[in-house]
Design an enzyme around this catalytic site. Structure first.
Site, mmCIF file in Angstrom:
data_model
loop_
_atom_site.group_PDB
_atom_site.id
_atom_site.type_symbol
_atom_site.label_atom_id
_atom_site.label_comp_id
_atom_site.label_asym_id
_atom_site.label_seq_id
_atom_site.Cartn_x
_atom_site.Cartn_y
_atom_site.Cartn_z
ATOM 1 C CE LYS A 184 72.313 42.547 70.765
ATOM 2 N NZ LYS A 184 71.269 43.458 70.284
ATOM 3 C CD GLU B 103 70.921 44.897 63.714
ATOM 4 O OE1 GLU B 103 70.120 45.205 64.560
ATOM 5 O OE2 GLU B 103 71.424 43.728 63.423
ATOM 6 C CG ASP C 36 68.448 43.077 76.985
ATOM 7 O OD1 ASP C 36 67.828 42.252 76.144
ATOM 8 O OD2 ASP C 36 69.607 44.131 76.938
ATOM 9 C CD GLU D 180 80.305 41.798 64.995
ATOM 10 O OE1 GLU D 180 79.618 42.432 64.101
ATOM 11 O OE2 GLU D 180 80.627 40.454 64.862
ATOM 12 C CD GLU E 252 61.994 49.808 80.591
ATOM 13 O OE1 GLU E 252 62.031 50.757 81.352
ATOM 14 O OE2 GLU E 252 61.399 49.478 79.517
ATOM 15 C CB SER F 77 68.259 36.276 68.983
ATOM 16 O OG SER F 77 67.371 35.461 69.823
ATOM 17 C CG LEU F 78 74.044 36.596 69.138
ATOM 18 C CD1 LEU F 78 74.939 37.611 69.246
ATOM 19 C CD2 LEU F 78 74.809 35.204 69.072
#
EC number: 6.5.1.2
Length: 716
Positions: free
Chosen positions: A134, A192, A54, A132, A52, A99-100
């Site tokens: 996420k 992470e 995103d 990789e 949501e 952030s990406l």
């Protein structure tokens, strides 16, 4: 502030949005995202799913792409995370934790690779990428000095996080001392913190048996476990850590992303065993498909796959765009859907007076998160009409009582993608927007006109500062983490003070203690002498504020964090900025030209500033506020380069680097890149085909360099 209303209209596709509609929706979405960022990064209690969230960012980015003139710092595209909560000591990241950007379709991935090829001026797309899973956890930065762990900090807002060193030391996956050779004196390892699904279920069983809080998902449990004041609680929780990136490094031990992953392993860290090196777009997409198929079998949550350019020197050349790196992207998994009943529709009045209908749902689980609210955007969206007049949901309108299909593909508050007509009850009610604001003043509602001069679907209260809903939203922004960051003045407390008339404008916050002999706050139920003393101390500690935060706190339309920072760096001091704003408000052409020359500042921002300072009520608010606070000048660029602090203009064709690469390099070295030449320009870099800007440079006596001279000056 929520208020009930009656019937309503639907939302438009981005392609159909007029400029006026786009402007309003961008501001609304930015405010929604800020609230969700706080609940996710600070409170560890998100109210929407990742999908949501995103989707919201997707829509926001799509609007900005179509209307680049409206890009502002309040856009989700300009922000990272949320400011630290204040429960822990703050730590400033030497290298920001950005952030990406997101990709949601294969075409997005192809576009990502294409942009890199064009930026680097490569002849083909033969680029190696690391790929990789996420991890859906809590981002962490671990700082080692002399090989010893000295600090562990959360992402926070990207620039500043929380010190959780004592808690991180309890994790088995985090080495206290780095192993192996060639360990740099300063080394920041990033990754992470997560909790496995098995450990999450076991933890919730223990929580339930003890009568304690049940966590919604593994990500929340990991974040909540790590952000404990008592490290022994963290130690009792089964947390893991995957290393995958780095921050400040006094020396780079490897030349590639995958090389760094192997180096992390040699240092004693765990890395994700599914990480792969891919050599083409096709391999990236195939990897994404394979991981999606294996997703359910993994013992930890993931929400996509991350692709990064493998060569570190290319990463450095590519640099960043606002809050995201050009060299990496997160390829998200498809959204999840669920059906539920729409119980009611309420009108939310935003800080700028815009009306947003919010659907109140029968709570439903979507992707591990309980969803209770959904944005319905505007009247047209509710009617089944898109931004360009296209038909949505095959023309099915949304009514109170309907069974709706919601999707968590990225909207901060999930979006309704369909209505199940077979389940529509006879009692279902159409929704109509109110003719007046739902605030106690019931001020008139206006409609923004379309480009064709017709009445648009976006409604706005005309009350401005007379409207209490807008006033309180301005005050909430003022005390927020990114502005004055005043502890003890949460939404409930601020709302109470506002309702009681104790605080009507920002300056009132700083005069509370003086007025307390009459107000007697300690006699209010739930306060007491200690609470009041703590509140006054918190307010007193915020009388000194950085210029960029102060500018942001004023709440001017289109002036978010990034824009506020650009203005602060451009003018340096409050006195210079304030003087420029007053001149701009009077239409001073030279002042407007100087402001326009600043990086990231355009006509939209200038008009907003002119409107704000052109209003006597606003000037009074600012004047009273500045008597109560000390505004600290903007920090100078932290660079020893020859161009630090200088304003540079690029013109003509560049042959050894792209225009974007030249701009990124200049900004990285502390320079300000402008799109126009003025008497305040320091350098003009002119390539073949330079025209009017070169003429302007000669007119103003600005130093002109060739591309080769520029590269020599910056040492590249």
């Amino acid at each position: 502030m929520m208020a009930r209303a009656a019937k309503s209209k639907p939302l438009r596709d981005v392609a159909e949005l007029t400029k006026a509609q786009a402007k309003v929706e961008l501001m609304r979405l930015a405010l929604e995202l800020e609230g969700h960022d706080k609940r996710y990064y600070q409170d560890d209690a998100p109210t929407v799913t990742d999908a949501e969230y995103d989707a919201l960012r997707q829509r926001f980015n799509a609007i900005e792409k179509r209307f680049p003139e409206f890009v502002s710092a309040e856009s989700p595209s300009q922000k990272v995370g949320a400011a630290p909560s204040g429960r822990f000591r703050k730590v400033r990241h030497a290298v920001p934790m950005l952030s990406l950007d997101n990709a949601f379709a294969e075409e997005d991935v192809r576009d990502f690779v294409g942009r890199i090829v064009r930026f680097l001026k490569l002849d083909d797309d033969k680029i190696d990428f690391s790929a990789e899973p996420k991890i859906d956890g809590l981002s962490m930065s671990l700082r080692y000095e002399g090989g010893e762990l000295v600090t562990a900090a959360t992402r926070g807002d990207g620039a500043e996080g929380e010190d959780v060193t004592a808690n991180i030391r309890t994790l088995e996956d985090v080495p206290q001392k780095l192993k192996g050779r060639n360990v740099p004196d300063i080394c920041e390892v990033r990754g992470e913190v997560y909790m496995t699904k098995k450990a999450f279920l076991a933890l919730n069983e223990r929580q339930k048996a003890a009568g304690d809080t049940i966590f919604a998902n593994p990500r929340n449990s990991a974040a909540g476990s790590l952000r404990q004041k008592d490290p022994t609680i963290t130690a009792s929780r089964p947390l893991g850590f995957f290393a995958y990136a780095w921050g400040e490094m006094s020396a780079m031990p490897e030349e590639t992303q995958t090389g760094m992953i192997h180096w992390f392993e040699r240092c004693g860290f765990k890395t994700n065993p599914l990480t792969r090196l891919c050599h083409s777009v096709e391999e990236l997409i195939a990897f994404h498909q394979r991981i999606e198929e294996e997703r359910a079998e993994l013992d930890y949550d993931i929400d996509g796959v991350v692709y990064k350019v493998d060569r570190i020197d290319w990463q450095e050349r590519l640099g960043f765009v606002s809050r995201t790196p050009r060299w990496g992207i997160a390829h998200k998994f498809p959204a999840e859907q669920a059906m539920t009943v729409l119980r009611d529709i309420e009108i939310q009045v935003g800080r700028t007076g815009s009306f947003t209908p919010v659907g109140k749902l029968e709570p439903v689980g979507v992707g591990g998160v309980i969803v209770q609210n959904v944005t319905l955007h505007n009247e047209d969206y509710i009617k089944g009409i898109g931004n360009k007049g296209e038909v949505l949901r095959e023309g099915r309108d949304i009514r109170i009582g309907d069974t709706v299909v919601i999707q968590r593909a990225g909207d901060v508050i999930p979006q309704v993608v369909d209505v199940v007509l077979d389940k529509r009850p006879k009692t279902a009610k159409e929704f109509h927007f109110p003719k007046t604001c739902p605030c106690p003043l019931h001020t008139d509602v206006t409609r923004e006109e379309t480009a064709a001069g017709e009445e648009g679907s976006r409604a706005r209260c005309t009350g401005e500062f007379a409207c209490p809903y807008q006033k309180i939203e301005h005050l909430k922004l003022f005390v927020s983490r990114r502005a004055f960051d005043i502890d003890g003045l949460g939404e409930k407390q601020l709302q109470y003070f506002f309702d009681e008339g104790f605080v009507k404008e920002p300056a009132d916050i700083f005069t509370l203690e003086k007025r307390n002999a009459k107000l007697k706050l300690e006699e209010i139920e739930g306060y007491g002498a200690t609470s009041v003393r703590n509140l006054f101390a918190a307010i007193e500690s915020r009388r000194r504020i950085a210029l960029e935060r102060f500018v942001y706190a004023l709440g001017m339309r289109h002036v978010g964090e990034t824009t506020a920072l650009a203005l602060a760096r451009g003018y340096g001091s409050w006195e210079a900025f304030h003087d420029a704003c007053l001149k701009v408000a009077k239409g001073d052409e030279e002042a407007m030209a100087d402001m326009d020359a600043l990086d990231q500042i355009g006509d939209t921002v200038i008009k907003s500033i002119a409107d704000y300072f052109g209003e006597s009520h606003n000037r009074g608010i600012v004047e009273r506020l500045t008597k109560e606070v000390e505004i600290v000048d903007a920090e100078k660029p932290k660079s020893n380069s020859a161009v630090a602090g200088k304003t540079v203009v690029f013109t003509g064709s560049l042959e050894k680097m792209t225009r974007d690469e030249a701009k990124a390099t200049a900004e990285r070295l502390g320079a300000k890149v402008s799109g126009s030449v003025s008497k305040k320009t320091d350098l003009v870099v002119a390539g073949p085909g330079a025209g009017s800007k070169l003429a302007e440079a000669n007119k103003h006596g600005v130093k002109v360099l060739t591309e080769d001279e520029w590269l020599k000056l910056i040492g590249e």
